[in-house]
Design an enzyme around this catalytic site. Structure first.
Site, PDB file in Angstrom:
ATOM      1  N   ASP A  13       0.772  -1.233  -0.038  1.00  8.94           N
ATOM      2  CA  ASP A  13      -0.125   0.057  -0.104  1.00  8.94           C
ATOM      3  C   ASP A  13       0.894   1.086   0.111  1.00  8.94           C
ATOM      4  O   ASP A  13       1.939   1.199   0.485  1.00  8.94           O
ATOM      5  CB  ASP A  13      -0.879  -0.106   1.177  1.00  8.94           C
ATOM      6  N   ASN A  61     -10.700  -2.408  -5.635  1.00 10.66           N
ATOM      7  CA  ASN A  61      -9.911  -1.341  -6.461  1.00 10.66           C
ATOM      8  C   ASN A  61     -10.596  -1.302  -7.868  1.00 10.66           C
ATOM      9  O   ASN A  61     -10.344  -0.182  -8.583  1.00 10.66           O
ATOM     10  CB  ASN A  61      -8.636  -1.907  -6.622  1.00 10.66           C
ATOM     11  N   GLU A 200       1.289 -13.191  12.235  1.00 13.07           N
ATOM     12  CA  GLU A 200       1.734 -12.129  12.909  1.00 13.07           C
ATOM     13  C   GLU A 200       1.610 -10.892  12.099  1.00 13.07           C
ATOM     14  O   GLU A 200       2.039 -10.890  10.952  1.00 13.07           O
ATOM     15  CB  GLU A 200       3.249 -12.567  13.199  1.00 13.07           C
TER      16      GLU A 200
HETATM   17  C1  IPE Z   1      -5.428  -2.815  -0.238  1.00 15.65           C
HETATM   18  O1  IPE Z   1      -5.241  -1.315  -0.575  1.00 15.65           O
HETATM   19  C2  IPE Z   1      -5.342  -3.542  -1.750  1.00 15.65           C
HETATM   20  C3  IPE Z   1      -4.106  -3.437  -2.303  1.00 15.65           C
HETATM   21  C4  IPE Z   1      -3.052  -3.276  -1.582  1.00 15.65           C
HETATM   22  C5  IPE Z   1      -4.031  -4.148  -3.491  1.00 15.65           C
HETATM   23  P1  IPE Z   1      -6.160  -0.170  -0.631  1.00 15.65           P
HETATM   24  O2  IPE Z   1      -5.579   1.134  -0.565  1.00 15.65           O
HETATM   25  O3  IPE Z   1      -7.226  -0.621  -1.635  1.00 15.65           O
HETATM   26  O4  IPE Z   1      -7.131  -0.350   0.896  1.00 15.65           O
HETATM   27  P2  IPE Z   1      -7.892   0.802   1.679  1.00 15.65           P
HETATM   28  O5  IPE Z   1      -8.697   1.287   0.488  1.00 15.65           O
HETATM   29  O6  IPE Z   1      -6.702   1.792   1.963  1.00 15.65           O
HETATM   30  O7  IPE Z   1      -8.502   0.196   2.835  1.00 15.65           O
HETATM   31  C1  IPE Z   2      -1.477   0.540  -3.524  1.00 14.85           C
HETATM   32  O1  IPE Z   2      -1.406   1.782  -3.367  1.00 14.85           O
HETATM   33  C2  IPE Z   2      -1.793  -0.300  -4.768  1.00 14.85           C
HETATM   34  C3  IPE Z   2      -3.084  -0.811  -5.006  1.00 14.85           C
HETATM   35  C4  IPE Z   2      -4.309  -0.576  -4.239  1.00 14.85           C
HETATM   36  C5  IPE Z   2      -3.564  -1.052  -6.412  1.00 14.85           C
HETATM   37  P1  IPE Z   2      -2.475   2.778  -3.268  1.00 14.85           P
HETATM   38  O2  IPE Z   2      -2.947   2.854  -4.757  1.00 14.85           O
HETATM   39  O3  IPE Z   2      -3.455   2.425  -2.368  1.00 14.85           O
HETATM   40  O4  IPE Z   2      -1.737   3.964  -2.800  1.00 14.85           O
HETATM   41  P2  IPE Z   2      -2.359   5.142  -1.828  1.00 14.85           P
HETATM   42  O5  IPE Z   2      -3.069   4.141  -0.509  1.00 14.85           O
HETATM   43  O6  IPE Z   2      -3.592   5.462  -2.619  1.00 14.85           O
HETATM   44  O7  IPE Z   2      -1.417   5.922  -1.290  1.00 14.85           O
HETATM   45 MG    MG Z   3      -4.074   2.301  -0.532  1.00 16.25          MG
END
Ligand code: IPE
Ligand code: IPE
Ligand code: MG
Length: 244
Positions: A13, A61, A200
């Site tokens: 993330d 997503n 964990e």
């Molecule tokens: C979780 O991240 C999904 C992936 C890393 C692929 P998100 O960015 O989608 O999760 P939320 O929306 O912050 O919970």
């Molecule tokens: C994780 O990064 C990748 C996917 C969920 C595809 P994010 O796109 O969620 O990045 P943030 O959380 O917006 O920074």
């Molecule tokens: Mg994210």
């Protein structure tokens, strides 16, 4: 007592925030995130950890803007077609969990080809969670069991943990021992809900594009310091240790 995980699962993330903090488009964060995937896959393999699951795209997503989803799908296709060679060289078996029927047809074809060509590899299994949602996985498991019950093949009273786990997409894969989430968020976001029952948890403040091998080592060191108890008492665990 195992001090090293057999299976690491990572919620990758923070790509978007990595880019936004530099006044760059989010997609550049995703592009840098792919670089981190390459490095971490190799690092985990070199650590001789046999299973790595990466949460690459959640079922939620799909609700992101079309432009971002399209760019992510493009990156995924690109990554898979370039990494196949490395996976074959490094003896990595690629598997996928999630609803791949929703992926663009060309990406799905590249993915299934890589899964098929790496199926005999043994050094490490890399599981990509794509269009994956833990609740959807649990619901389809319940459905599979219900079909068996309706067909008279299974009695409701006989359903046990193993029957349930066998209906999950992770069938045959040991549960994750260590779950890492980057970017400072402390939530599960619908990832592997059943499988992480006793994992964990390790949260890193670092955005995924900046996560590196040193930070992976820090997570492994922290894991080695944890005492997993599985509901037992300290005395019971010491007894188990002395027998092993
Ligand atoms: C979780 O991240 C999904 C992936 C890393 C692929 P998100 O960015 O989608 O999760 P939320 O929306 O912050 O919970
Ligand atoms: C994780 O990064 C990748 C996917 C969920 C595809 P994010 O796109 O969620 O990045 P943030 O959380 O917006 O920074
Ligand atoms: Mg994210």
């Amino acid at each position: 007592m195992t001090t090293r995980p057999r299976h690491i699962a990572i919620i990758m993330d923070g790509n978007g925030r990595w880019a936004e903090s530099r006044h760059l488009p989010r997609i550049l964060g995703h592009r840098r995130g792919v670089e981190t995937v390459r490095k971490i896959v190799t690092a985990v393999r070199n650590e001789e950890i046999p299973y790595l699951t990466l949460y690459a795209f959640s079922s939620e997503n799909w609700q992101r803007p079309d432009e971002e989803v399209g760019a992510l799908m493009g990156l995924l296709g690109h990554y898979l077609s370039h990494e196949l060679k490395t996976m074959l060289q490094e003896d990595i078996c690629l598997q996928v969990i999630g609803d791949t029927s929703r992926l663009p047809e060309n990406v799905r074809a590249i993915l299934l080809d890589a899964v098929q060509k790496t199926a005999g590899n043994r050094t490490m299994t890399l599981i990509l969670a794509l269009s994956y949602g833990g609740r959807a996985e649990l619901v389809q498991a319940a459905r599979q069991l219900a079909v068996k019950v309706a067909a008279g093949e299974l009695s409701p009273d006989a359903i046990d943990h193993a029957d349930f786990a066998d209906c999950l997409e992770t069938q045959g894969i040991p549960d994750p021992d260590l779950l890492i989430r980057t970017s400072g968020e402390m939530r599960i976001s619908n990832f592997l809900l059943w499988q992480i029952a006793y994992a964990e948890l390790y949260f890193s403040e670092t955005y995924w594009p900046d996560f590196d091998e040193t930070q992976l080592q820090a997570a492994l060191a922290e894991y080695a310091r944890r005492q997993r108890r599985f509901g037992l008492t300290g005395a019971q665990l010491r007894r188990e240790d002395s027998h092993s």
